[in-house]
Design a protein around this motif. Structure first.
Motif, PDB file in Angstrom:
ATOM      1  N   PHE A  92     -62.547  18.981  27.318  1.00  0.00           N
ATOM      2  CA  PHE A  92     -62.141  18.898  25.880  1.00  0.00           C
ATOM      3  C   PHE A  92     -60.685  19.668  25.728  1.00  0.00           C
ATOM      4  O   PHE A  92     -60.880  20.750  25.704  1.00  0.00           O
ATOM      5  CB  PHE A  92     -63.001  19.099  24.732  1.00  0.00           C
ATOM      6  CG  PHE A  92     -64.081  18.030  24.447  1.00  0.00           C
ATOM      7  CD1 PHE A  92     -64.054  16.859  23.709  1.00  0.00           C
ATOM      8  CD2 PHE A  92     -65.074  18.232  25.373  1.00  0.00           C
ATOM      9  CE1 PHE A  92     -65.070  15.973  23.666  1.00  0.00           C
ATOM     10  CE2 PHE A  92     -66.231  17.346  25.332  1.00  0.00           C
ATOM     11  CZ  PHE A  92     -66.160  16.269  24.480  1.00  0.00           C
ATOM     12  N   ARG A  93     -59.473  18.991  25.986  1.00  0.00           N
ATOM     13  CA  ARG A  93     -58.234  20.014  25.856  1.00  0.00           C
ATOM     14  C   ARG A  93     -57.200  19.403  25.202  1.00  0.00           C
ATOM     15  O   ARG A  93     -57.289  17.915  24.712  1.00  0.00           O
ATOM     16  CB  ARG A  93     -57.804  19.940  27.461  1.00  0.00           C
ATOM     17  CG  ARG A  93     -58.775  20.352  28.374  1.00  0.00           C
ATOM     18  CD  ARG A  93     -58.188  21.006  29.770  1.00  0.00           C
ATOM     19  NE  ARG A  93     -57.267  19.903  30.430  1.00  0.00           N
ATOM     20  CZ  ARG A  93     -57.521  19.179  31.454  1.00  0.00           C
ATOM     21  NH1 ARG A  93     -58.939  18.939  31.853  1.00  0.00           N
ATOM     22  NH2 ARG A  93     -56.682  18.570  32.125  1.00  0.00           N
ATOM     23  N   PRO A  94     -56.122  20.254  24.591  1.00  0.00           N
ATOM     24  CA  PRO A  94     -55.199  19.673  23.948  1.00  0.00           C
ATOM     25  C   PRO A  94     -54.597  18.321  24.396  1.00  0.00           C
ATOM     26  O   PRO A  94     -54.199  18.075  25.651  1.00  0.00           O
ATOM     27  CB  PRO A  94     -54.174  20.785  23.927  1.00  0.00           C
ATOM     28  CG  PRO A  94     -54.777  21.895  24.317  1.00  0.00           C
ATOM     29  CD  PRO A  94     -55.739  21.499  25.145  1.00  0.00           C
ATOM     30  N   ALA A  95     -54.198  17.333  23.769  1.00  0.00           N
ATOM     31  CA  ALA A  95     -53.652  16.078  23.727  1.00  0.00           C
ATOM     32  C   ALA A  95     -52.254  16.086  24.632  1.00  0.00           C
ATOM     33  O   ALA A  95     -51.722  17.220  24.385  1.00  0.00           O
ATOM     34  CB  ALA A  95     -53.486  15.124  22.675  1.00  0.00           C
TER      35      ALA A  95
ATOM     36  N   THR B 113     -67.130  22.337  27.818  1.00  0.00           N
ATOM     37  CA  THR B 113     -66.276  22.112  26.801  1.00  0.00           C
ATOM     38  C   THR B 113     -64.578  22.142  27.065  1.00  0.00           C
ATOM     39  O   THR B 113     -63.777  21.316  27.035  1.00  0.00           O
ATOM     40  CB  THR B 113     -66.514  22.606  25.460  1.00  0.00           C
ATOM     41  OG1 THR B 113     -67.809  22.223  25.111  1.00  0.00           O
ATOM     42  CG2 THR B 113     -65.723  21.895  24.331  1.00  0.00           C
ATOM     43  N   ALA B 114     -64.239  23.320  27.288  1.00  0.00           N
ATOM     44  CA  ALA B 114     -62.809  23.682  27.617  1.00  0.00           C
ATOM     45  C   ALA B 114     -62.428  22.884  28.700  1.00  0.00           C
ATOM     46  O   ALA B 114     -61.299  22.666  29.051  1.00  0.00           O
ATOM     47  CB  ALA B 114     -62.719  25.321  28.119  1.00  0.00           C
TER      48      ALA B 114
ATOM     49  N   ALA C 192     -57.525  10.195  23.183  1.00  0.00           N
ATOM     50  CA  ALA C 192     -57.129  11.113  21.869  1.00  0.00           C
ATOM     51  C   ALA C 192     -57.411  10.188  20.699  1.00  0.00           C
ATOM     52  O   ALA C 192     -57.557   9.208  20.789  1.00  0.00           O
ATOM     53  CB  ALA C 192     -55.667  11.533  21.994  1.00  0.00           C
TER      54      ALA C 192
ATOM     55  N   TRP D 156     -60.103  14.521  28.672  1.00  0.00           N
ATOM     56  CA  TRP D 156     -59.692  14.184  29.890  1.00  0.00           C
ATOM     57  C   TRP D 156     -60.916  13.766  30.743  1.00  0.00           C
ATOM     58  O   TRP D 156     -61.772  14.513  31.379  1.00  0.00           O
ATOM     59  CB  TRP D 156     -58.833  15.481  30.365  1.00  0.00           C
ATOM     60  CG  TRP D 156     -57.740  15.960  29.573  1.00  0.00           C
ATOM     61  CD1 TRP D 156     -57.778  16.260  28.174  1.00  0.00           C
ATOM     62  CD2 TRP D 156     -56.398  16.138  29.932  1.00  0.00           C
ATOM     63  NE1 TRP D 156     -56.511  16.856  27.792  1.00  0.00           N
ATOM     64  CE2 TRP D 156     -55.513  16.404  28.750  1.00  0.00           C
ATOM     65  CE3 TRP D 156     -55.845  15.472  31.106  1.00  0.00           C
ATOM     66  CZ2 TRP D 156     -54.230  16.111  28.806  1.00  0.00           C
ATOM     67  CZ3 TRP D 156     -54.383  15.572  31.245  1.00  0.00           C
ATOM     68  CH2 TRP D 156     -53.594  15.972  29.913  1.00  0.00           C
TER      69      TRP D 156
ATOM     70  N   GLY E  32     -54.044  17.180  18.335  1.00  0.00           N
ATOM     71  CA  GLY E  32     -55.439  17.868  18.386  1.00  0.00           C
ATOM     72  C   GLY E  32     -55.889  17.588  19.869  1.00  0.00           C
ATOM     73  O   GLY E  32     -55.308  17.800  20.732  1.00  0.00           O
ATOM     74  N   THR E  33     -57.141  17.658  19.999  1.00  0.00           N
ATOM     75  CA  THR E  33     -58.047  17.664  21.025  1.00  0.00           C
ATOM     76  C   THR E  33     -58.186  16.281  21.740  1.00  0.00           C
ATOM     77  O   THR E  33     -58.362  15.317  21.073  1.00  0.00           O
ATOM     78  CB  THR E  33     -59.446  18.250  20.915  1.00  0.00           C
ATOM     79  OG1 THR E  33     -59.148  19.639  20.551  1.00  0.00           O
ATOM     80  CG2 THR E  33     -60.496  18.441  22.240  1.00  0.00           C
TER      81      THR E  33
ATOM     82  N   GLN F 217     -67.005  16.484  19.290  1.00  0.00           N
ATOM     83  CA  GLN F 217     -66.684  17.802  19.131  1.00  0.00           C
ATOM     84  C   GLN F 217     -66.898  18.903  20.240  1.00  0.00           C
ATOM     85  O   GLN F 217     -66.948  20.031  20.175  1.00  0.00           O
ATOM     86  CB  GLN F 217     -67.609  18.131  17.857  1.00  0.00           C
ATOM     87  CG  GLN F 217     -67.224  17.380  16.658  1.00  0.00           C
ATOM     88  CD  GLN F 217     -68.022  17.884  15.391  1.00  0.00           C
ATOM     89  OE1 GLN F 217     -69.171  18.497  15.355  1.00  0.00           O
ATOM     90  NE2 GLN F 217     -67.728  17.706  14.289  1.00  0.00           N
ATOM     91  N   GLY F 218     -67.301  18.314  21.332  1.00  0.00           N
ATOM     92  CA  GLY F 218     -67.605  19.142  22.575  1.00  0.00           C
ATOM     93  C   GLY F 218     -69.114  19.008  23.198  1.00  0.00           C
ATOM     94  O   GLY F 218     -69.657  18.232  22.313  1.00  0.00           O
TER      95      GLY F 218
END
Length: 493
Positions: free
Chosen positions: A360-363, A356-357, A341, A375, A371-372, A347-348
């Motif tokens: 790149f996921r919530p911390a 990306t989903a 993090a 993982w 933020g993002t 930015q993906g």
């Protein structure tokens, strides 16, 4: 050392050296910082006059020429997005990247352009980009500055979106923890399309140091270049270190190097020993990184002899943690997924919301950084000493007879005795075990019997390789790393 303000700025502001200090060392001559700034300004001026819309993509497909080093700064200065393409890629991959990125222009050499007949993207020769000087950018540091495409060993390459801030803070971070100074000369042997290779330019210039880009064919070319430019710093990936250790190094040439840095694959304890013996005057930095967050950890060189298996602690501006499957922090010594993090997170993936989903996921809730987060899919262990150790990618772990086995651990054991130069361990389908351990090696197959005998002594029964595939050399991907994914696909075919 120059320690610049860590507040992100447009990446074309990175040229921090004294105007008359050397910035770019080429065979044809040396550009000082004033000359390099002028070259960036004139290239950006040409690009700005072409009528592109802000944020349009400009691709480059070049070896390590002067223009290849200028474009990472000139393209963003013109309000555009740079898409560097690895010069080792072939037409089909180049065409995919041009199409996927929607590049409005490709900068390349005339000889390379001849192999791209019929491609829709307009092509311009690198020596044409010369226009009225354009002043430094005032871009939002959060704006997109570059798209770096992965090597695509497991399918078509995907583009990682990097902002000015991502690039700026990555340069500040590396310049600081490597302790780069204006007196340093960095030999750049890695592809500039590789985040590790491009950062050699940016972090060196951030520190006021100089960079000598090198395209090489053999390890001997690297040895000669160290001598020619009086290099103090050399970055590599494990396959390159293997080649360099097999080359002859005059004592005085080896002594020039004060700093070796490794990423793109874990160092084995044997490689650490051999590098320390060959380059006793050099600090050896083991590092871990992923393009989606640039770099995550580094190991202080003072610790590498005692902890050759460690990838270290978080670099400046990164928060790195081992996370359980339920999202909580893994305990000391407990395997977990490496999650990164902080402001180095990219930015993906370009035009790929689904992937990306996934990555790149919530911390995690316990993280200090909101933020993002990235993982990573990599399994690590954080020790009581605060040092992280790489275990393996989750999709590469070998599952045999109910045991989860790290390929890296097998590879380190295989290489420890010197019977093989390189090794890649993997699991292959087995009706009884689920997976059996298979090892692809570079070396002399006559060494298999002593290797098997040694491993029977050194490894438990469930970690014994079932089979070996001996080769003269192991395949590499476009970034010079061992092509593990390609080898696995080959074994599964």
């Amino acid at each position: 050392m120059i320690v610049p303000d860590a507040t992100p700025r447009p990446i074309d502001h990175v040229l921090a050296g004294a105007p008359d200090a050397p910035a770019l060392i080429e065979r044809a001559g040396v550009l000082d910082y004033a000359m390099l700034e002028d070259a960036v300004a004139r290239c950006a001026g040409w690009l700005a006059a072409q009528g592109f819309a802000p944020g349009d993509r400009v691709a480059s497909w070049l070896p390590k020429t002067r223009m290849a080093c200028i474009l990472p700064l000139a393209v963003p200065r013109a309000g555009l997005v740079h898409v560097p393409i690895n010069p080792a890629l072939r037409r089909a991959q180049v065409e995919h990247i041009l199409t996927d990125s929607g590049a409005r222009l490709l900068v390349t050499q005339t000889a390379r352009a001849m192999g791209l007949d019929g491609i829709a993207t307009p092509i311009v020769a690198e020596d044409a980009l010369d226009g009225p000087a354009l002043g430094r950018s005032d871009a939002d540091p959060g704006a997109l500055a570059a798209i770096l495409y992965t090597s695509g060993s497991t399918g078509r390459p995907k583009g990682v979106m990097l902002s000015h801030a991502n690039l700026w803070l990555g340069a500040v971070s590396v310049a600081q923890y490597l302790k780069l100074t204006p007196a340093d000369r960095v030999l750049g042997v890695l592809p500039l399309s590789f985040d590790y290779g491009q950062n050699q330019l940016l972090s060196s210039w951030m520190a006021g140091a100089s960079v000598a880009p090198l395209d090489y064919l053999t390890a001997r070319d690297v040895v000669k270049a160290v001598t020619r430019v009086a290099a103090t710093t050399l970055a590599g990936v494990p396959p390159l270190w293997v080649q360099l250790l097999e080359a002859e190094w005059p004592v005085e040439t080896a002594a020039m190097l004060r700093r070796l840095t490794n990423s793109g694959g874990a160092l084995t304890p044997r490689l650490v020993r051999d590098l320390r013996a060959r380059f006793p005057a050099a600090d050896l930095y083991a590092m871990y990184g992923l393009t989606e967050a640039f770099r995550s950890t580094y190991l202080d060189p003072a610790l590498i002899d005692a902890h050759p298996d460690a990838i270290g602690r978080a670099i400046p501006f990164a928060e790195v943690m081992a996370v359980r499957g339920d999202g909580t922090r893994a305990g000391a010594g407990e395997p977990g997924e490496l999650v990164h993090a902080g402001p180095l997170v990219a930015q993906g993936y370009w035009q790929d919301a689904e992937r990306t989903a996934q990555r790149f996921r919530p911390a995690p809730e316990f993280a200090a950084s909101g933020g993002t987060a990235v993982w990573s899919g990599d399994t690590v262990v954080e020790g009581e000493d605060g040092l992280f150790r790489f275990v393996g990618r989750d999709d590469e772990m070998i599952k045999s007879a109910g045991n989860r086995i790290s390929p890296q651990e097998i590879e380190e054991a295989v290489l420890a005795g010197g019977e093989a130069r390189e090794a890649v361990a993997m699991g292959i389908a087995d009706a009884r075990l689920g997976q059996a351990i298979h090892v692809v090696l570079a070396g002399d197959p006559a060494r298999e019997e002593p290797l098997r005998a040694r491993l029977k002594r050194d490894l438990p029964s469930f970690m014994q390789p079932r089979s070996y595939d001996w080769r003269d050399a192991l395949p590499r991907n476009a970034n010079g790393k061992l092509d593990r994914a390609g080898l696995r696909q080959e074994m599964q075919a």
